[in-house]
Design an enzyme around this catalytic site. Structure first.
Site, mmCIF file in Angstrom:
data_model
loop_
_atom_site.group_PDB
_atom_site.id
_atom_site.type_symbol
_atom_site.label_atom_id
_atom_site.label_comp_id
_atom_site.label_asym_id
_atom_site.label_seq_id
_atom_site.Cartn_x
_atom_site.Cartn_y
_atom_site.Cartn_z
ATOM 1 N N LYS A 1 -7.642 1.383 -3.153
ATOM 2 C CA LYS A 1 -7.267 0.968 -1.789
ATOM 3 C C LYS A 1 -7.450 2.114 -0.786
ATOM 4 O O LYS A 1 -8.041 1.946 0.280
ATOM 5 C CB LYS A 1 -5.808 0.491 -1.812
ATOM 6 C CG LYS A 1 -5.178 0.276 -0.456
ATOM 7 C CD LYS A 1 -5.613 -0.995 0.196
ATOM 8 C CE LYS A 1 -5.066 -1.087 1.611
ATOM 9 N NZ LYS A 1 -5.609 -2.198 2.361
ATOM 10 N N THR B 1 0.868 -1.175 0.000
ATOM 11 C CA THR B 1 0.000 0.000 0.000
ATOM 12 C C THR B 1 0.901 1.220 0.000
ATOM 13 O O THR B 1 1.618 1.457 0.981
ATOM 14 C CB THR B 1 -0.881 0.027 1.266
ATOM 15 O OG1 THR B 1 -1.647 -1.172 1.304
ATOM 16 C CG2 THR B 1 -1.828 1.220 1.239
ATOM 17 N N LYS C 1 -1.701 5.193 8.542
ATOM 18 C CA LYS C 1 -0.872 5.254 7.319
ATOM 19 C C LYS C 1 -1.767 5.403 6.088
ATOM 20 O O LYS C 1 -1.541 6.263 5.235
ATOM 21 C CB LYS C 1 -0.026 3.975 7.211
ATOM 22 C CG LYS C 1 0.680 3.844 5.863
ATOM 23 C CD LYS C 1 1.249 2.454 5.603
ATOM 24 C CE LYS C 1 1.636 2.341 4.128
ATOM 25 N NZ LYS C 1 2.097 1.021 3.735
#
Ligand code: NAD
Length: 290
Positions: free
Chosen positions: A169, A94, A244
């Site tokens: 995502k 990611t 994050k």
């Protein structure tokens, strides 16, 4: 049988590489951590001392690394120009959209097909081969990527051009953070206003308030679906990782000129939660602050 280099054998990558071995592929593994390499060896991977050695003669390179800066460095220094020309490159980490596009472009210029293929699903899904992959790249690269990703996947979905997997995502996880916080608030309010939280769960999970956080990952201990809340918020999806992903979403929103007030608020809430020392706790532990 494909020859696949796997770079980054941590919590997620370790199980993913093991599933490629189980599917009959020859996996050439590299990680900076000796312990991760030992584990990979135990799962049937061949292990190497550098990325450059691991990518020799491979059909595909898969990476599962902590962040964009590391992905950029690994691909620029040791994969592009080192892996065979026909190799397919798949980054499953990611990372920020801008770095994903930059690395994909550099790979393309050097003649490689590359996809960004981040995942939904945590460590259990990585171990169980039930991840959802959201793939950014050309149609042709996606078709090739499917064969590599299938043994690790419940679903492999083509999101669009390079970088689109990362967009999917971060949007998904921004939405997840928002409905998790909302679910925690509603459960806590129900309890305080005189309705049992269990009753609220029974009603709202069958009403218009239903959502994954409430129905499948209920963040209040002993209520509804089994979740890390029932284990003092151990395991599950760490709040630090949620933060994050929210920061990646906020950076992308700023770059795209998108207005995301709820996303900004969710980011501030997870920032405060992490600063208070809760980074390792499951992200549903926001419930305990209400
Ligand atoms: P992790 O920290 O457990 O694993 C990362 C691994 O990369 C470590 O073993 C580390 O030694 C290795 N590494 C770091 N720099 C390296 C380098 N230069 N060369 C080779 N190896 C290097 O992290 P994780 O939980 O496995 O997450 C990996 C990625 O997956 C992250 O981008 C994360 O955001 C994403 N992700 C994680 C989860 C989750 O629940 N853990 C879920 C979805 C996505």
């Amino acid at each position: 049988m494909l020859k696949i280099a796997f770079i980054g054998l941590g919590n997620m990558g370790g199980g993913m590489a093991a599933n490629l071995v189980k599917a009959g592929h020859a996996v050439r593994a590299f990680d900076l951590a000796a312990e991760a390499l030992e584990k990979a060896k135990g799962h049937g991977c061949a292990t190497f001392g550098t990325v450059r050695e691991a990518v020799q003669g491979v059909d595909a390179v898969v990476s599962m690394l902590p962040n964009g800066a590391i992905v950029d460095r690994v691909y620029s220094d040791d994969v592009i120009g080192q892996a065979p020309g026909g190799a397919l490159l798949l980054d499953c980490s990611t990372i920020d959209v801008a770095t994903a596009r930059k690395v994909g472009e550099a790979a393309g210029k050097a003649g490689y097909a590359m996809v960004d293929a981040p995942v939904s699903g945590g460590i259990a899904a990585a171990n169980g081969g039930t991840l959802t992959f959201m793939v950014g790249g050309s149609e042709a690269a996606f078709e090739r990527a499917r064969d590599v990703l299938n043994p690790m996947a419940r679903a492999v979905i083509h999101a669009g051009a390079a970088g689109s997997g990362q967009v999917a995502k971060m949007c998904n996880n921004m939405l997840l953070a928002i409905h998790m916080i909302g679910t925690c608030e509603a459960l806590a309010l129900a309890g305080k206003a005189g309705l049992s939280m269990q009753k609220f769960y029974e009603i709202s999970s069958k009403s218009t308030g239903y959502n994954w956080s409430l129905n499948d990952y209920t963040p209040a201990p002993g209520i509804g679906a089994a979740s890390p809340a029932d284990n003092d918020y151990h395991g599950g999806f760490a709040s630090a990782l949620m933060l994050k992903d929210l920061r990646l979403a906020m950076a992308a929103a700023a770059a795209a000129g998108a207005t995301v007030p709820m996303g900004e608020h969710a980011t501030a809430i997870y920032e405060a939660f992490n600063e208070a020392g809760n980074g390792a706790r499951d992200f549903g532990a926001i419930f305990t602050t209400l």
